[in-house]
Design a protein around this motif. Structure first.
Motif, short mmCIF file in Angstrom:
data_model
loop_
_atom_site.label_atom_id
_atom_site.label_comp_id
_atom_site.label_asym_id
_atom_site.label_seq_id
_atom_site.Cartn_x
_atom_site.Cartn_y
_atom_site.Cartn_z
N GLU A 36 0.63 -1.14 0.50
CA GLU A 36 -0.03 0.14 0.01
C GLU A 36 0.68 0.92 -0.09
N ARG A 37 1.90 1.28 1.05
CA ARG A 37 2.68 2.62 0.82
C ARG A 37 3.00 2.51 -0.56
N ALA A 38 3.62 1.50 -1.16
CA ALA A 38 4.55 1.91 -2.47
C ALA A 38 3.58 2.59 -3.68
N LYS A 39 2.58 2.35 -3.24
CA LYS A 39 2.16 3.41 -3.93
C LYS A 39 1.81 4.78 -4.23
N PHE A 40 2.72 5.41 -3.17
CA PHE A 40 2.95 6.50 -4.25
C PHE A 40 4.14 6.74 -3.97
N PRO A 41 4.36 7.84 -4.09
CA PRO A 41 6.19 8.17 -4.06
C PRO A 41 6.64 8.82 -2.30
N LEU A 42 7.87 9.29 -2.80
CA LEU A 42 8.31 9.16 -0.85
C LEU A 42 7.10 10.33 -0.91
N ASN A 43 6.95 11.43 -1.10
CA ASN A 43 6.88 12.55 -0.30
C ASN A 43 7.48 13.50 0.53
N SER A 44 8.68 13.74 -0.07
CA SER A 44 9.64 13.77 1.67
C SER A 44 8.52 14.94 2.12
N ARG A 45 8.10 15.83 1.90
CA ARG A 45 7.72 17.34 2.29
C ARG A 45 6.93 16.47 3.13
N LEU A 46 6.77 15.37 3.21
CA LEU A 46 5.72 15.41 4.91
C LEU A 46 6.56 15.48 5.74
N TYR A 47 7.86 14.92 5.69
CA TYR A 47 8.92 14.30 6.95
C TYR A 47 10.09 15.59 7.08
N ASP A 48 9.75 16.55 6.69
CA ASP A 48 10.83 17.48 6.63
C ASP A 48 9.68 18.68 6.87
N GLN A 49 10.99 19.16 8.20
CA GLN A 49 10.14 20.77 8.83
C GLN A 49 10.55 21.84 8.32
N LYS A 50 11.27 22.22 7.57
CA LYS A 50 11.47 23.45 6.59
C LYS A 50 10.39 23.45 5.80
N TYR A 51 9.95 22.56 5.25
CA TYR A 51 8.46 23.69 4.24
C TYR A 51 7.74 23.69 5.07
N GLU A 52 7.18 23.32 6.88
CA GLU A 52 6.17 24.31 7.51
C GLU A 52 4.13 24.06 7.10
N LEU A 53 4.29 22.50 7.02
CA LEU A 53 3.22 22.30 6.98
C LEU A 53 2.24 22.35 8.33
N VAL A 54 3.05 22.74 8.64
CA VAL A 54 2.39 22.50 10.37
C VAL A 54 2.12 23.98 10.59
N PRO A 55 1.62 25.10 10.47
CA PRO A 55 2.35 26.65 10.45
C PRO A 55 1.68 26.42 12.43
N PRO A 129 13.64 5.24 1.51
CA PRO A 129 13.36 5.33 -0.34
C PRO A 129 14.16 4.28 -0.42
N LEU A 130 14.09 3.37 -0.05
CA LEU A 130 14.42 2.33 -0.73
C LEU A 130 12.90 1.50 -1.34
N LEU A 131 11.70 2.10 -0.38
CA LEU A 131 10.54 0.90 -0.40
C LEU A 131 9.84 1.49 -1.82
N VAL A 132 9.64 2.87 -1.99
CA VAL A 132 9.19 3.78 -2.52
C VAL A 132 9.72 4.93 -4.00
N LYS A 133 9.07 5.24 -4.84
CA LYS A 133 9.89 5.96 -6.16
C LYS A 133 9.73 7.45 -5.55
N PRO A 134 11.12 7.77 -5.74
CA PRO A 134 11.16 9.52 -5.55
C PRO A 134 9.91 10.25 -5.86
N GLY A 135 10.06 11.69 -5.37
CA GLY A 135 8.79 12.14 -6.30
C GLY A 135 7.42 12.66 -5.31
N ASP A 136 7.63 13.34 -5.73
CA ASP A 136 6.00 14.21 -4.73
C ASP A 136 4.36 14.35 -5.44
N ASP A 137 3.81 13.69 -5.28
CA ASP A 137 2.22 14.08 -5.85
C ASP A 137 0.90 14.63 -4.49
N GLY A 138 1.87 15.59 -3.73
CA GLY A 138 1.32 15.71 -3.07
C GLY A 138 0.22 15.06 -2.01
#
Ligand SMILES: C=C(O[C@@H]1C=C(C(=O)O)C=C[C@H]1O)C(=O)O
Length: 266
Positions: A36-55, A129-138
């Protein structure tokens, strides 16, 4: 119901065999959730505080969502179950529902072993990073839900090491006690290790990766020879992280196994 699918807390029949059967059943869950997880790309913004997705908050979106999920699940009594271990144990609310009680099988002073911070680190920094493809589909909501379910399945499997260790201790207390008193981690690790069993587990999870990860087509002759996830990645995950961490939990549990127990008169 096949024994793999029943909770041992229901039957109360804890033996090395029954605990291993539970681990076997948990493999299915882990492999499904990997797919199931491998259906999505990495979506690294979820894991990176610098994007401040939680204002206005110093945490990553996944940390925020995981903690909120645990708060809701704690209210449903999830963490009263000794098979469950929270990733964010601080300030979890009590259960709001009248919960069943669980039989006490684990030695209470040892039952609090929690290696979720290590599981978290390995999962995001090494394995994902080994399981999923790189990229971001939002698609952050669905991706994080998938991460949470997968991490919970891995955590449950790894912390099952407590039940494994308790069974092994009860089968041979006189072998374990001197090593526990000497705090001899290496000797404990050797005593609880079964190489043959580990090799069997690795072969079986790789096979499950193939069977569960097939592309199903109505045309029988059509076989792509491709799988939804790389089956050898599943055995790698087990070899490098899942089994070693399960054994670390076993050792940590055993080191606390005599805490609070009266010293035996020789
Ligand atoms: C869990 C056990 O303890 C150890 C860990 C194993 C595992 O994580 O699958 C397998 C064999 C043992 O070396 C067990 O004996 O079943």
């Amino acid at each position: 119901t096949p024994v793999e699918e029943r909770s041992l807390l229901e039957t109360g029949e804890f033996t090395l065999d029954s605990v291993r059967q539970s681990l076997t059943g948990q493999e299915d869950t882990i492999v499904y959730r990997l797919i199931e997880r491998a259906k999505f790309p990495l979506n690294s913004r979820l894991y990176d505080q610098k994007y401040e997705l939680v204002p206005g908050s110093p945490v990553t979106l996944i940390q925020f969502l995981f903690k909120q999920t645990e708060i809701v699940q704690a209210k449903a009594g999830r963490y009263l179950n000794p098979e469950e271990t929270p990733f964010f144990p601080e300030n979890l609310p009590p259960s709001v529902i009248q919960d069943r009680t669980y039989p006490v099988f684990l030695h209470p002073p040892a039952s609090s072993v929690n290696v979720n911070n290590i599981i978290w680190d390995v999962y995001f920094n090494k394995f994902l990073p080994l399981l999923v493809k790189p990229g971001d589909d939002g698609n952050y909501a669905a991706t994080s839900a998938s991460d949470i379910e997968l991490l919970q399945a891995l955590s449950r499997r790894i912390h099952y090491g407590k039940f494994v260790a308790e069974v092994k201790y009860r089968e041979a207390p006189h072998e374990y006690e001197p090593l526990i008193r000497a705090k001899d981690r290496n000797a404990l690790m050797n005593l609880l290790t079964f190489k043959k069993q580990e090799e069997m587990v690795m072969r079986r999870v790789e096979k499950k990766g193939m069977v569960f990860g097939q592309y199903v087509s109505l045309n029988d002759t059509e076989s792509t020879g491709k799988y939804k996830i790389d089956p050898s990645l599943v055995s790698q995950l087990y070899e490098k992280w899942v089994m070693p961490l399960t054994k670390d939990v076993e050792v940590e549990y055993l080191l606390k196994r005599l805490d609070g127990e009266q010293k035996q008169v020789p």
